[in-house]
Design an enzyme around this catalytic site. Structure first.
Site, short mmCIF file in Angstrom:
data_model
loop_
_atom_site.label_atom_id
_atom_site.label_comp_id
_atom_site.label_asym_id
_atom_site.label_seq_id
_atom_site.Cartn_x
_atom_site.Cartn_y
_atom_site.Cartn_z
N THR A 210 0.86 -0.94 0.05
CA THR A 210 0.12 0.32 0.24
C THR A 210 1.12 0.92 -0.05
O THR A 210 2.26 1.21 0.58
CB THR A 210 -1.04 0.07 1.23
N ASP B 154 6.24 -4.18 -1.75
CA ASP B 154 5.64 -2.87 -0.50
C ASP B 154 6.81 -1.67 -0.77
O ASP B 154 7.92 -2.05 -0.71
CB ASP B 154 5.45 -3.60 0.56
N GLY C 97 0.52 4.65 5.50
CA GLY C 97 -0.88 4.73 4.96
C GLY C 97 -1.34 4.83 6.01
O GLY C 97 -2.55 4.34 5.75
N GLU D 61 -0.52 -4.41 5.97
CA GLU D 61 0.56 -5.12 5.38
C GLU D 61 1.81 -6.45 5.81
O GLU D 61 2.20 -7.69 5.12
CB GLU D 61 2.05 -4.24 5.43
#
Ligand code: 5RP
Length: 221
Positions: free
Chosen positions: A30, A83, A99, A105
């Site tokens: 993300t 990522d 984020g 994650e």
């Protein structure tokens, strides 16, 4: 013309495609660098089976490109997770969660064989902690956890107006000089009410693709 930060992010996103095996389900992170990766993934979508996303935002972007998004439960172990990070050391310890997607994650990363971290050169640091450390907390534990974080030497600040994809709040912890990220990650994990903290040190990155003005540099653990 000088390369912009976005140029560097795009370059590492392109380089990460080489780590995506044919016919696989890929773990997707993300953030703005992960978004560049998703856009690159769209170009090769016919050679992958789909993706597992670490946030609702990445899910939407993947689906917008016509890439199938599977749940982690149906996908099982993934060969690779790609990522970004807010900070990373040469030891491959990361600070993530700017984020707010740190929990998903960390779960998708844990379920993946390889973590490919994609960053522009500004993210490489000697010591983690200049970027405030995000801690995802169950709302009723907010004050308690904040007091404990102060005892650990930090200055927690509630991320105002933000709720995670899991319905929780984020405390951003300022003024930490994180000399031992593995130890601090473990300590924070043990505070009741903490869902996840943004240190990714116990399971760091396996490969760092670092975007520099001289090209993409590859560092390995
Ligand atoms: C989101 C994250 C991101 O990986 C991190 O914030 C880096 O984002 P960007 O690529 O936009 O700099 O951990 O929770």
């Amino acid at each position: 013309m000088a390369l912009t930060q976005d140029d560097l992010k795009r370059a590492v996103a392109q380089a990460a495609i080489a780590y995506v095996p044919n016919d696989c389900i890929v773990g997707v992170g993300t953030g703005s660098t992960a978004n560049f990766f998703i856009d690159e993934l769209a170009r090769i979508k016919n050679r992958i089976r789909g993706a597992v996303a670490s946030s609702e935002a990445s899910t939407k972007r993947l689906q917008g490109h016509g890439i199938e998004v599977l749940s982690l439960n149906e996908a099982g172990e993934l060969p690779v997770y790609v990522d970004g990070a807010d900070e990373i050391t040469k030891h491959m310890h990361m600070l993530k969660g700017g984020g707010g997607a740190l929990t998903r994650e960390k779960i998708v990363a844990a379920a993946s064989k390889k973590f490919i971290c994609v960053c522009d050169a500004s993210k490489l640091v000697d010591v983690l902690g200049k970027f405030p450390l995000p801690v995802e907390v169950i709302p009723m534990a907010r004050s308690y956890v904040a007091r404990e974080l102060v005892k650990l030497g930090g200055q927690p600040q509630l991320r105002e107006g933000f709720t995670t994809d899991n319905g929780n709040v984020i405390l951003d912890v300022h003024n930490l000089q994180i000399m031992n990220p593995v130890e601090l990650e473990t300590t924070l994990n043990q505070l009741p009410g903490v869902v996840t903290n943004g240190l990714f040190a116990r399971r760091g990155a396996d490969v760092l693709l670092l975007g520099t003005p001289d090209g993409v540099k590859t560092l390995t653990a």
